[in-house]
Design a protein around this motif. Structure first.
Motif, mmCIF file in Angstrom:
data_model
loop_
_atom_site.group_PDB
_atom_site.id
_atom_site.type_symbol
_atom_site.label_atom_id
_atom_site.label_comp_id
_atom_site.label_asym_id
_atom_site.label_seq_id
_atom_site.Cartn_x
_atom_site.Cartn_y
_atom_site.Cartn_z
ATOM 1 N N GLY A 16 110.047 -1.292 43.626
ATOM 2 C CA GLY A 16 110.908 -0.999 44.769
ATOM 3 C C GLY A 16 111.506 0.386 44.692
ATOM 4 O O GLY A 16 111.589 1.103 45.695
ATOM 5 N N LEU A 17 111.915 0.788 43.493
ATOM 6 C CA LEU A 17 112.480 2.132 43.320
ATOM 7 C C LEU A 17 111.441 3.203 43.644
ATOM 8 O O LEU A 17 111.751 4.219 44.265
ATOM 9 C CB LEU A 17 112.977 2.314 41.887
ATOM 10 C CG LEU A 17 114.211 1.506 41.475
ATOM 11 C CD1 LEU A 17 114.544 1.761 40.018
ATOM 12 C CD2 LEU A 17 115.401 1.838 42.363
ATOM 13 N N THR A 18 110.205 2.974 43.184
ATOM 14 C CA THR A 18 109.134 3.932 43.472
ATOM 15 C C THR A 18 108.931 4.074 44.974
ATOM 16 O O THR A 18 108.758 5.184 45.505
ATOM 17 C CB THR A 18 107.818 3.474 42.805
ATOM 18 O OG1 THR A 18 108.033 3.362 41.394
ATOM 19 C CG2 THR A 18 106.701 4.462 43.075
ATOM 20 N N VAL A 116 120.325 15.120 33.217
ATOM 21 C CA VAL A 116 120.892 14.237 34.232
ATOM 22 C C VAL A 116 122.199 13.650 33.702
ATOM 23 O O VAL A 116 122.294 13.255 32.544
ATOM 24 C CB VAL A 116 119.895 13.109 34.563
ATOM 25 C CG1 VAL A 116 120.511 12.095 35.513
ATOM 26 C CG2 VAL A 116 118.621 13.691 35.156
ATOM 27 N N SER A 117 123.221 13.610 34.542
ATOM 28 C CA SER A 117 124.542 13.152 34.114
ATOM 29 C C SER A 117 124.559 11.666 33.764
ATOM 30 O O SER A 117 123.754 10.875 34.267
ATOM 31 C CB SER A 117 125.567 13.403 35.226
ATOM 32 O OG SER A 117 125.326 12.533 36.330
ATOM 33 N N VAL A 122 123.819 5.023 36.199
ATOM 34 C CA VAL A 122 124.331 3.763 36.744
ATOM 35 C C VAL A 122 123.415 3.263 37.863
ATOM 36 O O VAL A 122 123.246 2.056 38.057
ATOM 37 C CB VAL A 122 125.774 3.947 37.252
ATOM 38 C CG1 VAL A 122 126.279 2.689 37.937
ATOM 39 C CG2 VAL A 122 126.698 4.340 36.099
ATOM 40 N N THR A 123 122.810 4.198 38.586
ATOM 41 C CA THR A 123 121.929 3.870 39.710
ATOM 42 C C THR A 123 120.529 4.378 39.386
ATOM 43 O O THR A 123 120.279 5.590 39.444
ATOM 44 C CB THR A 123 122.425 4.524 41.012
ATOM 45 O OG1 THR A 123 123.817 4.247 41.180
ATOM 46 C CG2 THR A 123 121.653 4.019 42.209
ATOM 47 N N TYR A 128 116.282 8.631 38.318
ATOM 48 C CA TYR A 128 114.871 9.006 38.297
ATOM 49 C C TYR A 128 114.556 10.104 39.305
ATOM 50 O O TYR A 128 113.599 10.873 39.114
ATOM 51 C CB TYR A 128 114.004 7.773 38.543
ATOM 52 C CG TYR A 128 114.024 6.790 37.388
ATOM 53 C CD1 TYR A 128 113.930 7.230 36.071
ATOM 54 C CD2 TYR A 128 114.150 5.420 37.611
ATOM 55 C CE1 TYR A 128 113.953 6.349 35.007
ATOM 56 C CE2 TYR A 128 114.168 4.519 36.555
ATOM 57 C CZ TYR A 128 114.079 4.994 35.256
ATOM 58 O OH TYR A 128 114.098 4.106 34.198
ATOM 59 N N ALA A 129 115.333 10.206 40.392
ATOM 60 C CA ALA A 129 115.135 11.306 41.347
ATOM 61 C C ALA A 129 115.559 12.635 40.738
ATOM 62 O O ALA A 129 114.963 13.679 41.036
ATOM 63 C CB ALA A 129 115.931 11.033 42.623
ATOM 64 N N ARG A 130 116.576 12.627 39.894
ATOM 65 C CA ARG A 130 117.095 13.855 39.297
ATOM 66 C C ARG A 130 116.378 14.246 38.005
ATOM 67 O O ARG A 130 116.392 15.407 37.608
ATOM 68 C CB ARG A 130 118.599 13.682 39.024
ATOM 69 C CG ARG A 130 119.413 13.488 40.294
ATOM 70 C CD ARG A 130 120.784 12.888 40.034
ATOM 71 N NE ARG A 130 121.476 12.626 41.312
ATOM 72 C CZ ARG A 130 122.540 11.853 41.440
ATOM 73 N NH1 ARG A 130 123.073 11.238 40.376
ATOM 74 N NH2 ARG A 130 123.084 11.674 42.632
#
Length: 324
Positions: A16-18, A116-117, A122-123, A128-130
């Motif tokens: 789903g994330l992909t 990435v921070s 947490v999300t 993964y986008a960053r």
């Protein structure tokens, strides 16, 4: 049965994330990534922590997540600014700690990068986008290291957590001419998936204490119910005390300032995680930690055993090269 259902659910989540990430347009992606700090210049020595011990081999180490969100003007930035002194101080703390824990007689190289921070993790979709920005920095630092700093010596490539993801990315693209110098990759605190192994011939999992050119990976928990999402599909599991991949347990000592604890650890061949027994002093990691997950203890648990293992694998590669 519970674990199978758990992992099937996590697999669906990742699919789903992909889909979500691929469906974002450029404007949505920019909104999620946020403002970009300046790109590190690895010809600038301030973008490194380095120790030259005149050793016969190097340790190239990529730090884990040590920084949080911060402000850039009026915007919230989710990536570390490697020129910001406060953020650099947080990153330097891990760099120096790992050097003291692991390097021994090895030369040590650790790059600052736009990691990435912690808040991002947490999300998962935001993390993964960053993450590609952080990975690109790590790759650039690696290229600079090979061209200007390595000088043909054998090397260990290592990373923890977010840094382990960077180490794996480097290994996947490593040409044979460079792999001949590779002692091993210590990719700790992140998942190595079946796809990673099947799609990249370079990703070969360690099977013992002195094999070289391999990946050493593990993640520690109290039980398989305590696994974090970014290690859920992990296949890399070797016991860093007895260097076995089966379920034979090993006793080890956790050294502390006031107390030394005797614990035991074994590989769980179903979940492909290390099961640690006897640890009672755990403090839950902020933001993403859960009780029974020992992600933030990986480097402290096993450091005397890993430091010796690094020396043993360096010796094994040097001996192999002399025989060629």
């Amino acid at each position: 049965m519970i674990n199978k259902v758990r992992y099937s659910f996590l697999a669906l989540v990742l699919v789903g994330l992909t889909f979500i990430l691929s469906s974002w347009n450029d404007e949505e992606r920019r909104a999620v990534i946020g403002p970009l700090p300046p790109e590190p210049d690895y010809a600038d020595s301030t973008q490194w922590y380095m120790v030259n011990r005149s050793g016969e081999a190097d340790l190239f180490y990529i730090i884990s997540t040590e920084t949080g969100d911060h402000m850039m003007g009026e915007d919230t930035c989710h990536l570390a600014d490697t020129y910001d002194e406060a953020l650099r101080k947080s990153m330097l703390k891990e760099m120096t700690a790992v050097d003291s824990f692991y390097s021994g007689k090895l030369n040590y190289f650790s790059p600052y990068y736009r990691q990435v921070s912690m808040h991002s993790w947490v999300t998962p979709e935001k993390a993964y986008a960053r993450l590609p920005i952080a990975i690109e920095d790590v790759k650039h630092s690696w290229d600079y290291y090979l061209k200007h700093l390595n000088q043909g010596r054998p090397f260990i490539l290592a990373g923890f957590s977010q840094g382990a993801c960077g180490a794996l990315a480097i290994l996947k693209e490593m040409p044979d001419s460079v792999r001949s110098q590779l002692v091993a990759v210590y990719s700790i605190g992140f998942g190595v998936t079946q796809e990673d192994i099947d799609s990249h011939a370079n990703v070969k999992l360690a099977q013992g204490a002195t094999d070289t050119g391999v990946l050493i990976g593990f993640n520690s928990v109290r039980s398989p119910e305590d696994i974090l999402y970014f290690t859920a599909h992990n296949l890399a599991c070797i016991n860093p005390v007895n260097w076995r991949t089966d379920e034979e347990p090993a006793t080890f000592v956790l050294y502390g300032r006031r107390q030394n604890d005797t614990l035991s650890v074994r590989c769980d061949t179903m979940s492909r995680h290390l099961i640690v027994d006897g640890y009672t002093r755990h403090r839950i990691m902020p933001l993403i930690g859960i009780p029974g997950n020992y992600h933030n203890m990986e480097l402290k648990f096993y450091y005397p055993y890993i430091r010796q293992n690094m020396a043993d694998r360096v010796a094994a590669l040097i001996a192999k090269k002399k025989e060629e």
